[in-house]
Design a protein around this motif. Structure first.
Motif, mmCIF file in Angstrom:
data_model
loop_
_atom_site.group_PDB
_atom_site.id
_atom_site.type_symbol
_atom_site.label_atom_id
_atom_site.label_comp_id
_atom_site.label_asym_id
_atom_site.label_seq_id
_atom_site.Cartn_x
_atom_site.Cartn_y
_atom_site.Cartn_z
ATOM 1 N N ARG A 159 -35.642 -41.164 51.368
ATOM 2 C CA ARG A 159 -35.760 -41.275 49.999
ATOM 3 C C ARG A 159 -35.779 -42.945 49.437
ATOM 4 N NH1 ARG A 159 -36.086 -37.015 45.925
ATOM 5 N NH2 ARG A 159 -36.244 -34.920 46.619
ATOM 6 N N SER A 160 -34.730 -43.282 50.903
ATOM 7 C CA SER A 160 -34.221 -44.598 50.404
ATOM 8 C C SER A 160 -34.671 -45.888 51.429
ATOM 9 C CB SER A 160 -32.460 -44.916 49.939
ATOM 10 O OG SER A 160 -32.233 -44.750 51.903
ATOM 11 N N GLY A 161 -35.200 -44.988 52.520
ATOM 12 C CA GLY A 161 -35.551 -46.177 53.794
ATOM 13 C C GLY A 161 -34.666 -47.045 54.321
ATOM 14 N N VAL A 162 -33.239 -46.094 54.839
ATOM 15 C CA VAL A 162 -32.409 -46.580 55.151
ATOM 16 C C VAL A 162 -31.903 -45.742 55.944
ATOM 17 C CG1 VAL A 162 -29.581 -47.582 54.383
ATOM 18 C CG2 VAL A 162 -31.670 -47.832 52.907
ATOM 19 N N SER A 163 -31.306 -46.211 56.903
ATOM 20 C CA SER A 163 -30.987 -44.780 57.852
ATOM 21 C C SER A 163 -29.945 -43.977 57.719
ATOM 22 C CB SER A 163 -30.881 -45.955 59.466
ATOM 23 O OG SER A 163 -29.600 -46.522 59.184
ATOM 24 N N ALA A 164 -29.593 -42.823 58.159
ATOM 25 C CA ALA A 164 -28.972 -42.492 57.763
ATOM 26 C C ALA A 164 -27.239 -42.662 58.033
ATOM 27 C CB ALA A 164 -28.831 -40.702 58.452
ATOM 28 N N GLN A 165 -27.861 -42.959 59.622
ATOM 29 C CA GLN A 165 -26.581 -44.128 59.818
ATOM 30 C C GLN A 165 -25.557 -45.237 58.936
ATOM 31 O OE1 GLN A 165 -27.173 -45.511 63.715
ATOM 32 N NE2 GLN A 165 -25.002 -46.442 64.009
ATOM 33 N N THR A 166 -26.240 -46.016 58.148
ATOM 34 C CA THR A 166 -26.173 -46.478 57.856
ATOM 35 C C THR A 166 -25.232 -46.197 56.311
ATOM 36 O OG1 THR A 166 -28.263 -48.855 58.331
ATOM 37 C CG2 THR A 166 -27.346 -48.783 55.911
ATOM 38 N N ILE A 167 -26.220 -45.123 55.533
ATOM 39 C CA ILE A 167 -25.330 -44.524 54.402
ATOM 40 C C ILE A 167 -23.680 -43.391 54.974
ATOM 41 C CG2 ILE A 167 -25.699 -42.231 52.934
ATOM 42 C CD1 ILE A 167 -28.816 -42.681 53.447
ATOM 43 N N SER A 168 -23.887 -43.507 55.953
ATOM 44 C CA SER A 168 -22.590 -43.002 56.643
ATOM 45 C C SER A 168 -21.801 -44.016 56.792
ATOM 46 C CB SER A 168 -22.686 -41.971 57.596
ATOM 47 O OG SER A 168 -21.569 -42.269 57.893
ATOM 48 N N ARG A 169 -22.107 -45.196 57.037
ATOM 49 C CA ARG A 169 -21.283 -46.235 57.057
ATOM 50 C C ARG A 169 -20.791 -47.134 55.601
ATOM 51 N NH1 ARG A 169 -24.000 -48.661 60.778
ATOM 52 N NH2 ARG A 169 -25.415 -50.041 59.494
ATOM 53 N N LEU A 170 -21.844 -47.021 54.754
ATOM 54 C CA LEU A 170 -21.146 -47.168 52.932
ATOM 55 C C LEU A 170 -20.397 -46.294 52.594
ATOM 56 C CD1 LEU A 170 -22.326 -47.906 50.642
ATOM 57 C CD2 LEU A 170 -23.865 -46.729 49.911
ATOM 58 N N GLU A 171 -20.666 -45.065 53.014
ATOM 59 C CA GLU A 171 -19.650 -43.616 52.006
ATOM 60 C C GLU A 171 -18.706 -44.419 52.766
ATOM 61 O OE1 GLU A 171 -23.192 -40.365 51.717
ATOM 62 O OE2 GLU A 171 -21.870 -40.121 52.712
ATOM 63 N N ASN A 172 -18.502 -44.185 54.239
ATOM 64 C CA ASN A 172 -17.024 -44.101 54.319
ATOM 65 C C ASN A 172 -16.193 -45.156 54.372
ATOM 66 O OD1 ASN A 172 -17.185 -40.795 55.139
ATOM 67 N ND2 ASN A 172 -18.462 -41.479 56.854
ATOM 68 N N GLU A 173 -17.230 -46.211 54.811
ATOM 69 C CA GLU A 173 -16.264 -47.476 54.842
ATOM 70 C C GLU A 173 -16.885 -48.931 53.914
ATOM 71 O OE1 GLU A 173 -17.504 -49.226 58.896
ATOM 72 O OE2 GLU A 173 -17.334 -47.250 59.446
ATOM 73 N N GLY A 174 -18.277 -48.655 53.044
ATOM 74 C CA GLY A 174 -18.604 -49.569 52.175
ATOM 75 C C GLY A 174 -19.012 -50.858 52.812
ATOM 76 N N GLN A 175 -19.492 -50.707 53.956
ATOM 77 C CA GLN A 175 -20.097 -51.170 54.149
ATOM 78 C C GLN A 175 -21.438 -51.155 54.252
ATOM 79 O OE1 GLN A 175 -18.464 -53.907 56.106
ATOM 80 N NE2 GLN A 175 -16.909 -53.341 55.725
ATOM 81 N N VAL A 176 -22.185 -52.363 53.507
ATOM 82 C CA VAL A 176 -23.577 -52.041 53.827
ATOM 83 C C VAL A 176 -24.120 -53.655 53.154
ATOM 84 C CG1 VAL A 176 -23.493 -51.961 50.908
ATOM 85 C CG2 VAL A 176 -25.979 -50.111 52.594
ATOM 86 N N THR A 177 -25.995 -54.267 53.751
ATOM 87 C CA THR A 177 -26.163 -55.049 53.165
ATOM 88 C C THR A 177 -26.390 -54.747 50.991
ATOM 89 O OG1 THR A 177 -28.123 -54.125 53.520
ATOM 90 C CG2 THR A 177 -27.485 -55.487 55.653
ATOM 91 N N LEU A 178 -26.437 -55.453 50.183
ATOM 92 C CA LEU A 178 -26.852 -55.944 49.105
ATOM 93 C C LEU A 178 -28.228 -55.151 49.346
ATOM 94 C CD1 LEU A 178 -26.243 -56.085 46.091
ATOM 95 C CD2 LEU A 178 -27.351 -58.342 46.518
ATOM 96 N N SER A 179 -29.456 -55.799 49.833
ATOM 97 C CA SER A 179 -30.329 -54.611 49.870
ATOM 98 C C SER A 179 -30.674 -53.303 50.562
ATOM 99 C CB SER A 179 -31.743 -55.936 50.808
ATOM 100 O OG SER A 179 -31.325 -56.420 51.998
ATOM 101 N N ASN A 180 -30.049 -52.625 51.361
ATOM 102 C CA ASN A 180 -29.966 -51.525 51.396
ATOM 103 C C ASN A 180 -29.060 -50.438 50.236
ATOM 104 O OD1 ASN A 180 -31.241 -51.332 53.937
ATOM 105 N ND2 ASN A 180 -29.511 -51.400 55.176
ATOM 106 N N LEU A 181 -28.167 -51.643 49.861
ATOM 107 C CA LEU A 181 -27.020 -50.689 48.416
ATOM 108 C C LEU A 181 -28.013 -50.703 47.728
ATOM 109 C CD1 LEU A 181 -24.470 -49.870 47.005
ATOM 110 C CD2 LEU A 181 -24.256 -52.200 46.169
#
Length: 98
Positions: free
Chosen positions: A38-60
């Motif tokens: 739905r977002s166009g962001v990889s599942a790995q990036t979503i995992s990194r956001l959820e677990n570490e808070g690591q994400v680019t502003l555009s992906n957020l």
């Protein structure tokens, strides 16, 4: 970096945002793969956001749009309206001047 206004570090704030995103994803009953689609962001990036808070502003922002949670983004660095008459009287600093 001055953190006098906050008792939380930037990393703590980022992890809180990630945890909040995960809670909303689960509330919506989305898998990471569904949110990725739905977002166009990889599942790995979503995992990194959820677990570490690591994400680019555009992906957020893409994840927030997919979760329906964009309210407030445009207010993040918005200049606050003067609260008092004294605030209105304060001189406005112009670029390149003291």
């Amino acid at each position: 970096m001055a953190l006098l206004h906050s008792l939380r570090t930037p990393a703590e704030i980022a992890r809180t945002i990630g945890a909040n995103a995960k809670a909303i994803r689960l509330e919506r009953n989305f898998s990471r793969e569904t949110l990725a689609s739905r977002s166009g962001v990889s599942a790995q990036t979503i995992s990194r956001l959820e677990n570490e808070g690591q994400v680019t502003l555009s992906n957020l922002i893409l994840v927030a749009v997919a979760l329906g949670c964009t309210e407030g983004f445009d207010q993040l660095f918005k200049k606050k309206a003067p609260a008092t008459l004294e605030d209105l009287k304060k001189p406005v600093r112009k670029r390149g001047t003291q």
